[in-house]
Design an enzyme around this catalytic site. Structure first.
Site, PDB file in Angstrom:
ATOM      1  N   LEU A   1      -3.748  13.186  17.050  1.00 16.43           N
ATOM      2  CA  LEU A   1      -4.544  13.386  18.254  1.00 16.43           C
ATOM      3  C   LEU A   1      -5.384  14.640  18.069  1.00 16.43           C
ATOM      4  CD1 LEU A   1      -1.907  12.724  21.083  1.00 16.43           C
ATOM      5  CD2 LEU A   1      -3.693  11.163  20.288  1.00 16.43           C
ATOM      6  N   ASP A   2      -6.592  14.643  18.637  1.00 22.68           N
ATOM      7  CA  ASP A   2      -7.419  15.847  18.621  1.00 22.68           C
ATOM      8  C   ASP A   2      -6.658  16.992  19.283  1.00 22.68           C
ATOM      9  OD1 ASP A   2      -9.460  14.363  17.512  1.00 22.68           O
ATOM     10  OD2 ASP A   2     -10.527  14.086  19.412  1.00 22.68           O
ATOM     11  N   LYS A   3      -7.046  18.211  18.949  1.00 22.38           N
ATOM     12  CA  LYS A   3      -6.390  19.392  19.499  1.00 22.38           C
ATOM     13  C   LYS A   3      -6.310  19.344  21.017  1.00 22.38           C
ATOM     14  CE  LYS A   3      -6.880  24.412  19.936  1.00 22.38           C
ATOM     15  NZ  LYS A   3      -7.731  25.594  19.665  1.00 22.38           N
TER      16      LYS A   3
END
Length: 289
Positions: free
Chosen positions: A132-134
């Site tokens: 997942l993106d940050k």
């Protein structure tokens, strides 16, 4: 880490190597690692890869210790939803990297897991399957060892991830499909954009509810491109709330964009059972009114 198989009549007479490559779905690289640094046993006796198997034999593979890699282990909190000897499901908060992008000393899920493995004297490294993106929150899948990672990544298309999002504006269609290729944006190593020269990307969405200036969406990824949902919603003209990289406005009550992986469904790499996990959206989303 040891895995065991009881040999059936269908594989009687074949070598251990051929069994592992076929029924076991080993990669050539993994077979090589087991041959060089691991151990192979048939009915409790150590054997070589070429030894033929018979119906009813118990084949055991002892996998070699894995190298840790360059990520710096770091103590930190992890919300573990499920864990067994093969997989981990983690509920990641927004604001935390899955794997550090550049600085290997950055806090991340991978760094926290690596620290935990070292404390437990666990002989494997971190294998993130679904990142997942940050600034995206929600469910992530990790493999506990290289063999599990091999099996899961072989069937990535069968891992179903569902997302919830809050988009700016009032999306008119109750449901739809965005089928737009995605490429790296010119002059940027981070930003992506829709482009005929990009890789195929498909996102399906449906409206959950509309509240004031926002639309709550459920989304399903049919492909897994970098920033796919963010890019596709920008393309539609309804950027994610808080996603300043793709046209959204900053929202001081959330640490990033309003995007959450709320459901994860996959086939367990060893038991082959379908597993489904669900995560509630962050409480601060209630402020999108």
């Amino acid at each position: 880490m040891i895995k065991r198989w009881t040999i059936t009549a269908a594989y009687s007479g074949c070598s251990s190597r051929d069994f592992l490559f076929g029924a076991g779905e080993f990669s050539r690289q993994l077979i090589k690692k087991v041959r060089i640094s691991g151990s192979l046993f048939v009915n409790g006796e150590r054997v070589e890869m070429w030894q033929p198997l018979r119906c009813g034999d118990l084949l055991e593979v002892e996998f070699p210790k894995e190298e840790r890699g360059s990520i710096e282990p770091m103590e930190g909190p992890l919300s573990v939803v499920y864990e067994d000897e093969d997989v981990l499901v983690i509920n990641k908060p927004a604001g935390l990297f899955s794997v550090p992008a550049f600085d290997k000393n950055e806090p991340s899920v991978a760094a926290y897991l690596l620290y935990r493995y070292i404390q437990e004297n666990y002989p494997c490294t971190v294998h993130i399957v679904t990142r997942l993106d940050k600034d995206t929150s929600g469910l992530m899948l990790a493999a506990k060892h290289a063999y599990s990672h091999r099996l899961l990544t072989q069937s990535m298309k069968k891992i179903d991830r569902r997302y919830k999002a809050v988009a700016e504006g009032r999306v008119q269609a109750d449901q739809g499909i965005v089928n737009q290729p995605i490429a790296r944006a010119e002059g940027s190593i981070i930003r992506r954009t829709t482009s005929p020269e990009g890789r195929p990307a498909e996102t399906r969405y449906e409206v959950e509810k509309r509240t004031g200036a926002y639309t709550w969406l459920r989304l399903q990824l049919m492909t897994g491109r970098t920033h796919q949902i963010r890019v596709h919603l920008e393309h539609l003209g309804y950027p994610l709330a808080g996603d300043t990289l793709y046209g959204g406005n900053a929202c001081p009550w959330i640490p990033g964009q309003a995007l959450h992986c709320y459901q994860l469904n996959f086939r367990h790499p060893w038991s082959k059972k379908r597993m489904t996990f669900v995560s509630e959206t962050p409480g601060e989303w209630d402020l999108f009114a």
